[in-house]
Structure formats: structure tokens, C-alpha cells
Design an enzyme around this catalytic site. Structure first.
Site, PDB file in Angstrom:
ATOM      1  N   SER A 186       0.844  -1.200   0.000  1.00  0.00           N
ATOM      2  CA  SER A 186       0.000   0.000   0.000  1.00  0.00           C
ATOM      3  C   SER A 186       0.880   1.250   0.000  1.00  0.00           C
ATOM      4  CB  SER A 186      -0.867   0.009   1.256  1.00  0.00           C
ATOM      5  OG  SER A 186      -1.511  -1.231   1.388  1.00  0.00           O
ATOM      6  N   SER A 244       2.058   5.170  -1.905  1.00  0.00           N
ATOM      7  CA  SER A 244       2.204   5.825  -3.208  1.00  0.00           C
ATOM      8  C   SER A 244       3.252   5.150  -4.088  1.00  0.00           C
ATOM      9  CB  SER A 244       2.549   7.299  -3.003  1.00  0.00           C
ATOM     10  OG  SER A 244       3.711   7.417  -2.200  1.00  0.00           O
ATOM     11  N   THR A 245       4.275   4.534  -3.484  1.00  0.00           N
ATOM     12  CA  THR A 245       5.327   3.906  -4.292  1.00  0.00           C
ATOM     13  C   THR A 245       4.797   2.660  -5.005  1.00  0.00           C
ATOM     14  OG1 THR A 245       6.812   4.671  -2.549  1.00  0.00           O
ATOM     15  CG2 THR A 245       7.770   3.233  -4.213  1.00  0.00           C
ATOM     16  N   ASP A 294       6.302  -4.074  -1.333  1.00  0.00           N
ATOM     17  CA  ASP A 294       5.637  -3.031  -0.551  1.00  0.00           C
ATOM     18  C   ASP A 294       6.591  -1.853  -0.330  1.00  0.00           C
ATOM     19  OD1 ASP A 294       3.757  -1.714   0.979  1.00  0.00           O
ATOM     20  OD2 ASP A 294       3.401  -3.368   2.361  1.00  0.00           O
ATOM     21  N   ASP A 348       8.205   3.404   5.308  1.00  0.00           N
ATOM     22  CA  ASP A 348       8.391   4.794   5.748  1.00  0.00           C
ATOM     23  C   ASP A 348       9.850   5.067   6.089  1.00  0.00           C
ATOM     24  OD1 ASP A 348       5.616   5.538   5.586  1.00  0.00           O
ATOM     25  OD2 ASP A 348       5.335   4.069   7.176  1.00  0.00           O
ATOM     26  N   LYS A 406       6.789   0.816   9.054  1.00  0.00           N
ATOM     27  CA  LYS A 406       5.711   0.858   8.075  1.00  0.00           C
ATOM     28  C   LYS A 406       4.417   1.276   8.778  1.00  0.00           C
ATOM     29  CE  LYS A 406       5.054  -2.212   4.948  1.00  0.00           C
ATOM     30  NZ  LYS A 406       4.651  -1.109   4.037  1.00  0.00           N
ATOM     31  N   GLY A 435       2.678   4.239   7.765  1.00  0.00           N
ATOM     32  CA  GLY A 435       2.361   5.654   7.570  1.00  0.00           C
ATOM     33  C   GLY A 435       0.981   5.804   6.936  1.00  0.00           C
ATOM     34  N   GLU A 486      -0.439  -5.579   5.774  1.00  0.00           N
ATOM     35  CA  GLU A 486       0.868  -5.610   5.086  1.00  0.00           C
ATOM     36  C   GLU A 486       1.777  -6.652   5.727  1.00  0.00           C
ATOM     37  OE1 GLU A 486       1.148  -0.986   3.558  1.00  0.00           O
ATOM     38  OE2 GLU A 486       2.000  -1.503   5.496  1.00  0.00           O
ATOM     39  N   LYS A 520      13.873   7.612   2.518  1.00  0.00           N
ATOM     40  CA  LYS A 520      13.519   6.591   3.503  1.00  0.00           C
ATOM     41  C   LYS A 520      14.738   5.854   4.069  1.00  0.00           C
ATOM     42  CE  LYS A 520       9.244   7.306   2.096  1.00  0.00           C
ATOM     43  NZ  LYS A 520       8.403   6.275   1.556  1.00  0.00           N
TER      44      LYS A 520
END
Ligand SMILES: O=C(CO)[C@H](O)[C@H](O)COP(=O)(O)O
Length: 280
Positions: A73, A75-76, A129, A132, A142, A144, A151, A169
Site C-alpha cells: 500500500s 504511493s510507491t 511493498d 516509511d 511501516k 504511515g 501488510e 527513507k
């Protein structure tokens, strides 16, 4: 003239001061034209480009036909799903995707990929995945985006857990880059005692994550609340993770320890820095 949007890449490995093997993928265009390294589109575009490079490298290197794939999940991962959809179409790959959130499920469906679940596919070949923050041991923060529980479940069912992230990151120690704390998913009725216990036992400050366009707290895909624990010192993350998980009412933590097999960082100079778990 080459029309493909995919850059030509070169992979080479170097030995870091700590004795780790570090691989780098360089785009030919960027090697040949250093002016491209300083994009005029500003920092946001550079970050987006870095996310894309990491995502594309991971999908190109780790996805094969007949794979059951975990889709993370954030934006990347959007760039990874786009690349995946392109490869499925071009190469006629047979891929089944397991989502880690409502967002991931939508992404899979919107991109015409095959959606499944852990009931039908409890064993995954690869999970990809974002993160952060990633430290030099490949321990991750993770959550965020609030999707940490699903996940972690999906990553835990995969033979390989591959992380994709941009240069912001990357850190030596957790907390250097990500200042919003370690996300912890909790059962709503227990958020006050857990908040007190966390701070008393481990120090720092713990906050209930509040929604932005809704009054009240963020509610996760699982109907729970999120605490963000802003720690004030470096801990033994493995021990702390286990201790937090033992608190009644804690569903999951955003500490992913000893899970990532490989991390792809898209860098500011257009390269991809590949890190594997160091052998201690
Ligand atoms: O853990 C996550 C969501 O729960 C994301 O993977 C993490 O927040 C990274 O997101 P992005 O790719 O947008 O930087």
C-alpha cells in the site's frame, strides 16, 4: 530511436565500508547526461521519479509468470502496479495478486490484474511493498498509510519480501528520517491504557492518529485505531516489537524486523541502490 519509456539500466556492485555488498542500477540516459540528474521539475518530481525507479526495478527483477504476488500500500506501490500491469499485458504473464489494503485492492482491480486472497492463495512467491523508513539492518517502519497489519500478514506469507522506497527513507538508525513515530494498530477500547503503558515502559510520546477530513480518529481497514509512538531513543527493535505485541489490545506494530529480503531505493541521481540483509 528507442521509443520504450523504460530506461536502459546497468547493474554494478560495490563493497560498503561496513563490508556489505551494495548493488546499483544506473540508467544509461542519466549516466550520459548529468544535467538530467538535476531535474528542473523540482523535488516532488525527483521523489516521484525515484519511487518509480525502485518500483520498476523490483517488478522487473522479482516477478515471473505463475507467481502469487503480494501488493503493498502507499504511493510507491502505485508505480509497481503500473509496471506489473504493463508486463502482464506485454508478456502475457499469469499473475495472481493479494492486496494488503482497500487501496491495494482498488489498484489491482483498476489495473486489470487478477485479485485473490489468502484463503485461496495462502502462500505467496513475492510480496512487494513500500516503507516509511529502512535502517542499515533492513529493519523497517511501516504503517504511515495505516495498513501495517494486513501488510505484515501478507509479507509474512511470502517467500520473498521486497521493499521499494525513495532516497528519503534510507537511514542508519530508525527515527533518523521518519519523525511521525512507529504506528501501532490497537483495538479501540484499549487505546488509552496502551498509550499510557507504552510511554511509561519505553518513553517518548504516543498519539492517537486523527483523521484529516473527518472528525475523530483514523479507523483502519480492520476497524481499529492507530497510535503513533514517537520514541526518544534507539531501542533493540526486535525486543521492543515483541514487548509491544504482548500488550493486550495491540493488534500489530509497524516494526518489520528481519522480514525484508531486499530493498530497492530510488536515488536522487537516477540510480537504484539495492540493499540486501547484512550477514552478522
Ligand atoms: O506502510 C505503508 C502504508 O501502511 C506504506 O508502504 C508506507 O507508508 C510507504 O508509503 P509511500 O510509498 O507512500 O511512501
Amino acid at each position: 530511436m528507442r521509443r520504450s519509456t523504460e530506461p536502459l539500466t546497468f547493474l554494478y556492485r560495490t563493497l560498503t565500508a561496513e563490508g556489505r555488498v551494495e548493488s546499483r542500477v544506473l540508467q544509461k540516459e542519466r549516466l550520459l547526461n548529468p544535467r538530467l540528474l538535476r531535474s528542473s521539475h523540482g523535488r516532488n518530481n525527483m521523489t516521484e521519479e525515484a519511487k518509480k525507479l525502485a518500483a520498476w526495478a523490483a517488478v522487473n527483477n522479482h516477478v515471473q509468470t505463475n507467481h502469487v504476488l503480494g501488493i503493498g500500500s502507499g504511493s510507491t506501490i502505485v508505480h509497481a502496479v503500473h509496471k506489473l500491469a504493463e508486463r502482464v499485458k506485454k508478456e502475457n504473464l499469469n499473475i495472481v495478486c493479494i492486496p494488503t489494503s482497500f487501496q491495494a485492492r482498488q489498484l489491482i482491480l483498476q489495473n486489470g490484474l487478477t485479485l485473490s486472497d489468502l484463503d485461496r492463495h495462502p502462500e505467496l512467491n513475492v510480496a512487494i511493498d513500500g516503507a516509511d523508513e529502512v535502517d542499515s539492518d533492513l529493519s523497517l517502519i511501516k504503517g504511515g498509510g495505516g495498513c501495517l497489519t494486513q501488510e505484515k500478514i501478507v509479507a509474512g506469507c511470502a517467500k520473498s519480501f521486497i521493499v521499494i522506497a525513495d532516497y528519503r527513507k534510507k537511514s542508519k538508525n530508525l527515527g533518523e528520517q521518519w519523525k511521525k513515530g512507529i504506528p501501532i494498530e490497537v483495538i479501540p477500547m484499549a487505546y488509552v491504557p496502551i498509550t499510557k503503558l507504552l510511554t511509561n515502559k519505553f518513553g517518548g510520546v504516543t498519539e492517537l492518529r486523527m483523521a484529516v477530513n473527518k472528525a475523530g480518529p483514523v479507523v483502519t481497514d480492520n476497524g481499529n485505531f492507530l497510535l503513533d509512538w514517537k520514541f526518544d531513543q534507539i531501542h533493540n527493535w526486535n525486543e521492543v516489537n515483541v514487548a509491544i505485541k504482548m500488550i493486550p489490545g495491540v493488534v500489530e506494530t509497524g516494526l518489520f524486523i528481519n522480514m525484508a529480503e531486499r530493498v530497492y531505493f530510488g536515488m536522487e541521481d537516477g540510480s537504484v541502490s539495492v540493499h540486501e540483509k547484512p550477514v552478522h
